[in-house]
Design a protein around this motif. Sequence first.
Motif, PDB file in Angstrom:
ATOM      1  N   ALA A   1      12.884 -15.832  71.200  1.00 47.68           N
ATOM      2  CA  ALA A   1      12.843 -14.595  71.974  1.00 47.68           C
ATOM      3  C   ALA A   1      11.419 -14.086  72.111  1.00 47.68           C
ATOM      4  O   ALA A   1      10.530 -14.475  71.355  1.00 47.68           O
ATOM      5  N   ILE A   2      11.244 -13.192  73.093  1.00 52.19           N
ATOM      6  CA  ILE A   2      10.064 -12.337  73.115  1.00 52.19           C
ATOM      7  C   ILE A   2      10.446 -11.150  72.249  1.00 52.19           C
ATOM      8  O   ILE A   2      11.474 -10.517  72.483  1.00 52.19           O
ATOM      9  N   GLY A   3       9.652 -10.848  71.250  1.00 47.69           N
ATOM     10  CA  GLY A   3       9.975  -9.727  70.375  1.00 47.69           C
ATOM     11  C   GLY A   3       9.779  -8.396  71.067  1.00 47.69           C
ATOM     12  O   GLY A   3       9.119  -8.304  72.114  1.00 47.69           O
ATOM     13  N   ALA A   4      10.383  -7.366  70.490  1.00 47.75           N
ATOM     14  CA  ALA A   4      10.208  -6.013  71.004  1.00 47.75           C
ATOM     15  C   ALA A   4       8.710  -5.740  71.138  1.00 47.75           C
ATOM     16  O   ALA A   4       7.935  -6.073  70.258  1.00 47.75           O
ATOM     17  N   GLY A   5       8.313  -5.183  72.224  1.00 51.91           N
ATOM     18  CA  GLY A   5       6.901  -4.973  72.516  1.00 51.91           C
ATOM     19  C   GLY A   5       6.392  -5.979  73.529  1.00 51.91           C
ATOM     20  O   GLY A   5       5.425  -5.737  74.222  1.00 51.91           O
ATOM     21  N   GLY A   6       7.057  -7.144  73.622  1.00 56.53           N
ATOM     22  CA  GLY A   6       6.804  -8.095  74.694  1.00 56.53           C
ATOM     23  C   GLY A   6       5.574  -8.956  74.589  1.00 56.53           C
ATOM     24  O   GLY A   6       5.236  -9.659  75.520  1.00 56.53           O
ATOM     25  N   ALA A   7       4.866  -8.959  73.470  1.00 56.57           N
ATOM     26  CA  ALA A   7       3.608  -9.686  73.428  1.00 56.57           C
ATOM     27  C   ALA A   7       3.647 -10.982  72.626  1.00 56.57           C
ATOM     28  O   ALA A   7       2.680 -11.718  72.624  1.00 56.57           O
ATOM     29  N   ASN A   8       4.763 -11.280  71.938  1.00 60.34           N
ATOM     30  CA  ASN A   8       4.803 -12.440  71.057  1.00 60.34           C
ATOM     31  C   ASN A   8       6.139 -13.175  71.124  1.00 60.34           C
ATOM     32  O   ASN A   8       7.164 -12.582  71.432  1.00 60.34           O
ATOM     33  N   VAL A   9       6.086 -14.467  70.794  1.00 60.08           N
ATOM     34  CA  VAL A   9       7.270 -15.309  70.704  1.00 60.08           C
ATOM     35  C   VAL A   9       7.753 -15.288  69.254  1.00 60.08           C
ATOM     36  O   VAL A   9       6.946 -15.378  68.323  1.00 60.08           O
ATOM     37  N   TYR A  10       9.075 -15.174  69.065  1.00 61.68           N
ATOM     38  CA  TYR A  10       9.685 -15.123  67.739  1.00 61.68           C
ATOM     39  C   TYR A  10      10.822 -16.136  67.652  1.00 61.68           C
ATOM     40  O   TYR A  10      11.434 -16.475  68.653  1.00 61.68           O
ATOM     41  N   LEU A  11      11.159 -16.543  66.422  1.00 62.31           N
ATOM     42  CA  LEU A  11      12.322 -17.370  66.133  1.00 62.31           C
ATOM     43  C   LEU A  11      13.178 -16.624  65.117  1.00 62.31           C
ATOM     44  O   LEU A  11      12.658 -16.064  64.142  1.00 62.31           O
ATOM     45  N   PHE A  12      14.490 -16.597  65.354  1.00 62.81           N
ATOM     46  CA  PHE A  12      15.428 -15.977  64.424  1.00 62.81           C
ATOM     47  C   PHE A  12      16.514 -16.994  64.088  1.00 62.81           C
ATOM     48  O   PHE A  12      17.037 -17.653  64.984  1.00 62.81           O
ATOM     49  N   LEU A  13      16.857 -17.115  62.798  1.00 58.62           N
ATOM     50  CA  LEU A  13      17.837 -18.103  62.337  1.00 58.62           C
ATOM     51  C   LEU A  13      18.828 -17.458  61.384  1.00 58.62           C
ATOM     52  O   LEU A  13      18.457 -16.615  60.560  1.00 58.62           O
ATOM     53  N   GLN A  14      20.087 -17.894  61.473  1.00 64.05           N
ATOM     54  CA  GLN A  14      21.131 -17.452  60.551  1.00 64.05           C
ATOM     55  C   GLN A  14      22.186 -18.546  60.505  1.00 64.05           C
ATOM     56  O   GLN A  14      22.672 -18.969  61.546  1.00 64.05           O
ATOM     57  N   ASN A  15      22.516 -19.016  59.300  1.00 64.20           N
ATOM     58  CA  ASN A  15      23.551 -20.049  59.184  1.00 64.20           C
ATOM     59  C   ASN A  15      24.821 -19.536  58.512  1.00 64.20           C
ATOM     60  O   ASN A  15      25.742 -20.291  58.269  1.00 64.20           O
ATOM     61  N   GLY A  16      24.873 -18.246  58.205  1.00 65.34           N
ATOM     62  CA  GLY A  16      26.054 -17.673  57.587  1.00 65.34           C
ATOM     63  C   GLY A  16      26.097 -17.832  56.077  1.00 65.34           C
ATOM     64  O   GLY A  16      27.002 -17.338  55.427  1.00 65.34           O
ATOM     65  N   ILE A  17      25.129 -18.527  55.501  1.00 65.48           N
ATOM     66  CA  ILE A  17      25.092 -18.761  54.050  1.00 65.48           C
ATOM     67  C   ILE A  17      23.777 -18.260  53.456  1.00 65.48           C
ATOM     68  O   ILE A  17      23.761 -17.442  52.562  1.00 65.48           O
ATOM     69  N   ASP A  18      22.670 -18.790  53.974  1.00 63.57           N
ATOM     70  CA  ASP A  18      21.345 -18.457  53.464  1.00 63.57           C
ATOM     71  C   ASP A  18      20.857 -17.138  54.063  1.00 63.57           C
ATOM     72  O   ASP A  18      21.376 -16.675  55.077  1.00 63.57           O
ATOM     73  N   PRO A  19      19.820 -16.538  53.458  1.00 68.59           N
ATOM     74  CA  PRO A  19      19.241 -15.332  54.066  1.00 68.59           C
ATOM     75  C   PRO A  19      18.727 -15.629  55.478  1.00 68.59           C
ATOM     76  O   PRO A  19      18.268 -16.738  55.762  1.00 68.59           O
ATOM     77  N   ASN A  20      18.815 -14.633  56.346  1.00 65.89           N
ATOM     78  CA  ASN A  20      18.300 -14.781  57.711  1.00 65.89           C
ATOM     79  C   ASN A  20      16.816 -15.128  57.670  1.00 65.89           C
ATOM     80  O   ASN A  20      16.110 -14.751  56.738  1.00 65.89           O
ATOM     81  N   ILE A  21      16.363 -15.816  58.704  1.00 66.46           N
ATOM     82  CA  ILE A  21      14.939 -16.095  58.850  1.00 66.46           C
ATOM     83  C   ILE A  21      14.459 -15.409  60.119  1.00 66.46           C
ATOM     84  O   ILE A  21      15.008 -15.599  61.197  1.00 66.46           O
ATOM     85  N   ASP A  22      13.444 -14.595  59.983  1.00 68.54           N
ATOM     86  CA  ASP A  22      12.729 -13.975  61.100  1.00 68.54           C
ATOM     87  C   ASP A  22      11.310 -14.495  60.990  1.00 68.54           C
ATOM     88  O   ASP A  22      10.608 -14.186  60.026  1.00 68.54           O
ATOM     89  N   SER A  23      10.885 -15.293  61.943  1.00 69.59           N
ATOM     90  CA  SER A  23       9.599 -15.973  61.840  1.00 69.59           C
ATOM     91  C   SER A  23       8.404 -15.037  61.882  1.00 69.59           C
ATOM     92  O   SER A  23       7.320 -15.406  61.464  1.00 69.59           O
ATOM     93  N   GLY A  24       8.590 -13.838  62.401  1.00 68.05           N
ATOM     94  CA  GLY A  24       7.425 -13.017  62.710  1.00 68.05           C
ATOM     95  C   GLY A  24       6.774 -13.586  63.962  1.00 68.05           C
ATOM     96  O   GLY A  24       7.252 -14.573  64.538  1.00 68.05           O
ATOM     97  N   ALA A  25       5.710 -12.988  64.405  1.00 71.66           N
ATOM     98  CA  ALA A  25       5.053 -13.422  65.635  1.00 71.66           C
ATOM     99  C   ALA A  25       4.513 -14.842  65.495  1.00 71.66           C
ATOM    100  O   ALA A  25       3.777 -15.147  64.570  1.00 71.66           O
ATOM    101  N   LEU A  26       4.938 -15.729  66.407  1.00 75.07           N
ATOM    102  CA  LEU A  26       4.504 -17.125  66.379  1.00 75.07           C
ATOM    103  C   LEU A  26       3.329 -17.388  67.304  1.00 75.07           C
ATOM    104  O   LEU A  26       2.464 -18.193  67.008  1.00 75.07           O
ATOM    105  N   ALA A  27       3.354 -16.750  68.467  1.00 77.09           N
ATOM    106  CA  ALA A  27       2.310 -16.988  69.460  1.00 77.09           C
ATOM    107  C   ALA A  27       2.292 -15.834  70.438  1.00 77.09           C
ATOM    108  O   ALA A  27       3.322 -15.239  70.736  1.00 77.09           O
ATOM    109  N   ALA A  28       1.119 -15.532  70.950  1.00 72.16           N
ATOM    110  CA  ALA A  28       0.995 -14.487  71.964  1.00 72.16           C
ATOM    111  C   ALA A  28       1.698 -14.923  73.238  1.00 72.16           C
ATOM    112  O   ALA A  28       1.785 -16.111  73.541  1.00 72.16           O
TER     113      ALA A  28
END
Length: 144
Positions: free
Chosen positions: A61-88
């Motif tokens: 996704a483009i994160g809120a604010g629109g300036a960066n690419v993000y990755l979000f992961l959830q498998n229903g077992i492990d804690p969620n992963i929010d990559s933080g800003a990956l690239a402008a």
Amino acid sequence: MAILFNAADEGLTRTTGSFFSTAGNFTVMFWAQNVTTAAPASDKLFWDLGNAAFAKYLYLAIGAGGANVYLFLQNGIDPNIDSGALAAFALTTWRHLALTYDATTKVIEVFVDAVSVGTWTMDFSTATFTQEYLGDDLVGTYSN
């Protein structure tokens, strides 16, 4: 073919047919251009693979604010992963985005313009996906 999603909640949704099997390796990639004139208040999807309860998902996704690419992961077992800003993701700039999944090592890797911007480990071998989105709620961005 280019597709323009230029208003809230526009995109392609698929809820029937065969979905990715995370028992095997896969790659998802596309070109995107940020043409929005206002920063989004919430995340805007490039691509999302999930289930109806949103208990399991992978999304870029483009994160809120629109300036960066993000990755979000959830498998229903492990804690969620929010990559933080990956690239402008600057206005009017075309970016090539790719996500790979190695089913043996359970490693997900994201590339922006052919450069690896991060790897994460999460087991999706038991995940069953029932919906896929391309550009859903992706304000002012081209994807193809």
